[in-house]
Design a protein around this motif. Sequence first.
Motif, PDB file in Angstrom:
ATOM      1  N   THR A   1       6.589 -13.941   3.792  1.00 24.57           N
ATOM      2  CA  THR A   1       7.904 -13.740   4.400  1.00 24.57           C
ATOM      3  C   THR A   1       8.130 -12.249   4.644  1.00 24.57           C
ATOM      4  OG1 THR A   1       8.741 -15.651   3.185  1.00 24.57           O
ATOM      5  CG2 THR A   1      10.374 -14.173   4.144  1.00 24.57           C
ATOM      6  N   CYS A   2       8.714 -11.935   5.800  1.00 25.88           N
ATOM      7  CA  CYS A   2       9.011 -10.535   6.138  1.00 25.88           C
ATOM      8  C   CYS A   2      10.333 -10.161   5.467  1.00 25.88           C
ATOM      9  CB  CYS A   2       9.098 -10.366   7.660  1.00 25.88           C
ATOM     10  SG  CYS A   2       9.405  -8.678   8.196  1.00 25.88           S
ATOM     11  N   ASN A   3      10.241  -9.792   4.184  1.00 22.25           N
ATOM     12  CA  ASN A   3      11.457  -9.480   3.427  1.00 22.25           C
ATOM     13  C   ASN A   3      11.417  -8.093   2.781  1.00 22.25           C
ATOM     14  OD1 ASN A   3       9.516 -10.023   1.550  1.00 22.25           O
ATOM     15  ND2 ASN A   3      10.596 -11.703   0.540  1.00 22.25           N
ATOM     16  N   VAL A   4      10.333  -7.329   3.037  1.00 25.79           N
ATOM     17  CA  VAL A   4      10.224  -5.974   2.512  1.00 25.79           C
ATOM     18  C   VAL A   4       9.631  -5.078   3.604  1.00 25.79           C
ATOM     19  CG1 VAL A   4       9.151  -4.478   0.796  1.00 25.79           C
ATOM     20  CG2 VAL A   4       9.894  -6.776   0.148  1.00 25.79           C
ATOM     21  N   ALA A   5      10.297  -4.000   3.937  1.00 25.29           N
ATOM     22  CA  ALA A   5       9.803  -3.078   4.959  1.00 25.29           C
ATOM     23  C   ALA A   5       8.444  -2.513   4.565  1.00 25.29           C
ATOM     24  CB  ALA A   5      10.804  -1.942   5.164  1.00 25.29           C
ATOM     25  N   GLY A   6       7.493  -2.534   5.501  1.00 28.54           N
ATOM     26  CA  GLY A   6       6.163  -2.000   5.253  1.00 28.54           C
ATOM     27  C   GLY A   6       5.198  -2.976   4.641  1.00 28.54           C
ATOM     28  N   ARG A   7       5.626  -4.205   4.409  1.00 25.65           N
ATOM     29  CA  ARG A   7       4.749  -5.198   3.808  1.00 25.65           C
ATOM     30  C   ARG A   7       3.654  -5.600   4.770  1.00 25.65           C
ATOM     31  NH1 ARG A   7       6.223 -11.299   1.825  1.00 25.65           N
ATOM     32  NH2 ARG A   7       4.146 -11.782   1.031  1.00 25.65           N
ATOM     33  N   LEU A   8       2.427  -5.786   4.254  1.00 23.81           N
ATOM     34  CA  LEU A   8       1.287  -6.179   5.071  1.00 23.81           C
ATOM     35  C   LEU A   8       0.847  -7.586   4.699  1.00 23.81           C
ATOM     36  CD1 LEU A   8      -0.829  -2.908   4.887  1.00 23.81           C
ATOM     37  CD2 LEU A   8       0.717  -3.609   6.706  1.00 23.81           C
TER      38      LEU A   8
ATOM     39  N   GLY B   1       4.841   2.270   5.166  1.00 25.19           N
ATOM     40  CA  GLY B   1       4.581   1.247   4.156  1.00 25.19           C
ATOM     41  C   GLY B   1       3.102   1.053   3.935  1.00 25.19           C
ATOM     42  N   ARG B   2       2.292   1.141   5.029  1.00 18.87           N
ATOM     43  CA  ARG B   2       0.860   0.926   4.911  1.00 18.87           C
ATOM     44  C   ARG B   2       0.225   2.029   4.060  1.00 18.87           C
ATOM     45  NH1 ARG B   2      -0.076   0.926   9.711  1.00 18.87           N
ATOM     46  NH2 ARG B   2      -1.236   2.824  10.190  1.00 18.87           N
ATOM     47  N   ASP B   3       0.604   3.278   4.345  1.00 20.56           N
ATOM     48  CA  ASP B   3       0.042   4.387   3.587  1.00 20.56           C
ATOM     49  C   ASP B   3       0.447   4.305   2.118  1.00 20.56           C
ATOM     50  OD1 ASP B   3      -1.054   5.300   5.883  1.00 20.56           O
ATOM     51  OD2 ASP B   3       0.512   6.776   6.320  1.00 20.56           O
ATOM     52  N   LYS B   4       1.657   3.871   1.879  1.00 15.67           N
ATOM     53  CA  LYS B   4       2.168   3.808   0.520  1.00 15.67           C
ATOM     54  C   LYS B   4       1.517   2.687  -0.277  1.00 15.67           C
ATOM     55  CE  LYS B   4       6.495   3.165  -2.028  1.00 15.67           C
ATOM     56  NZ  LYS B   4       7.942   2.920  -1.911  1.00 15.67           N
ATOM     57  N   ARG B   5       1.251   1.554   0.396  1.00 12.58           N
ATOM     58  CA  ARG B   5       0.812   0.386  -0.336  1.00 12.58           C
ATOM     59  C   ARG B   5      -0.704   0.349  -0.573  1.00 12.58           C
ATOM     60  NH1 ARG B   5       3.973  -4.352  -0.683  1.00 12.58           N
ATOM     61  NH2 ARG B   5       6.152  -3.900  -0.328  1.00 12.58           N
ATOM     62  N   ASP B   6      -1.499   0.616   0.442  1.00 18.76           N
ATOM     63  CA  ASP B   6      -2.938   0.439   0.237  1.00 18.76           C
ATOM     64  C   ASP B   6      -3.776   1.469   0.980  1.00 18.76           C
ATOM     65  OD1 ASP B   6      -2.741  -0.356   2.856  1.00 18.76           O
ATOM     66  OD2 ASP B   6      -2.892  -2.472   2.434  1.00 18.76           O
ATOM     67  N   GLY B   7      -3.238   2.614   1.232  1.00 19.61           N
ATOM     68  CA  GLY B   7      -4.031   3.669   1.842  1.00 19.61           C
ATOM     69  C   GLY B   7      -4.379   3.418   3.289  1.00 19.61           C
TER      70      GLY B   7
END
Length: 250
Positions: A86-93, A120-126
């Motif tokens: 679900t798209c419920n968090v900004a930057g979620r992949l 979000g991408r840089d923050k979550r998994d590089g």
Amino acid sequence: MNKQKRLLVAGLLLVGVVILGSVLYLLQSGNFGSQGRASYGSTMVGKLVRKADSVCTKCVEQCPGKDNILRSCNPIESDGTSTDSTCNVAGRLATCGQKQYCCPSAGGKWTTDMSKCKQGRDKRDGGGQDETGRLALSSKYRLQKAAGWCVELIVDGATAEKYINKEVSLIGTLKEPFFLVSKIMTSTPTPTKTPTPTLTKTPTPTPTTVSCVQQCPGSDNVLRSCTPPEADGTSNDSLCNAAGRVETCG
């Protein structure tokens, strides 16, 4: 009395704050409905198959569905259904249909435009794939259940190849949507007990009594004497076939 009431109200407010804080934490952590489930040890039984060869009847993939939920069949949940995001968090992949999607804002529309989720991408998994997507790429095998649906496996390839298309028992840890295999054993079906045949005793036949009929002689000029009879109970027969022959009858 008033002091006791105030203490009771304060206690209830404290409990409410703790519950509210827990709910907010889960909402901020992303898809707590599937990827955030706790791991636990278990055993699974089924046929070990290669992902490329498996036919899993229960999963329906939608990337995304009309309700803006990504339903991916790679990987599949342990109950054979799709892995939902679900798209419920900004930057979620999330990964669906061999494509990468990102959630630009909470409640927004899933998009394949990664530039909208760069932060979000840089923050979550590089800047790479999401964790589920990376594991899905390394998952080459599935456990096919008797009903036709499948479970995604994370397992050593060299070991798995020894058991392809065999009924196996897997020991490991279920971490949705993957089953992390630690041991594979051949599943031996429970033998069917063959019933012991019941022996039927054959009754001893009752001998037939033959009644001796004496004729001295008969109409065919044969002497049929019953003193004594033959061994089979019939008459002792004598023919007049030699001159001077003497026989007894009656």
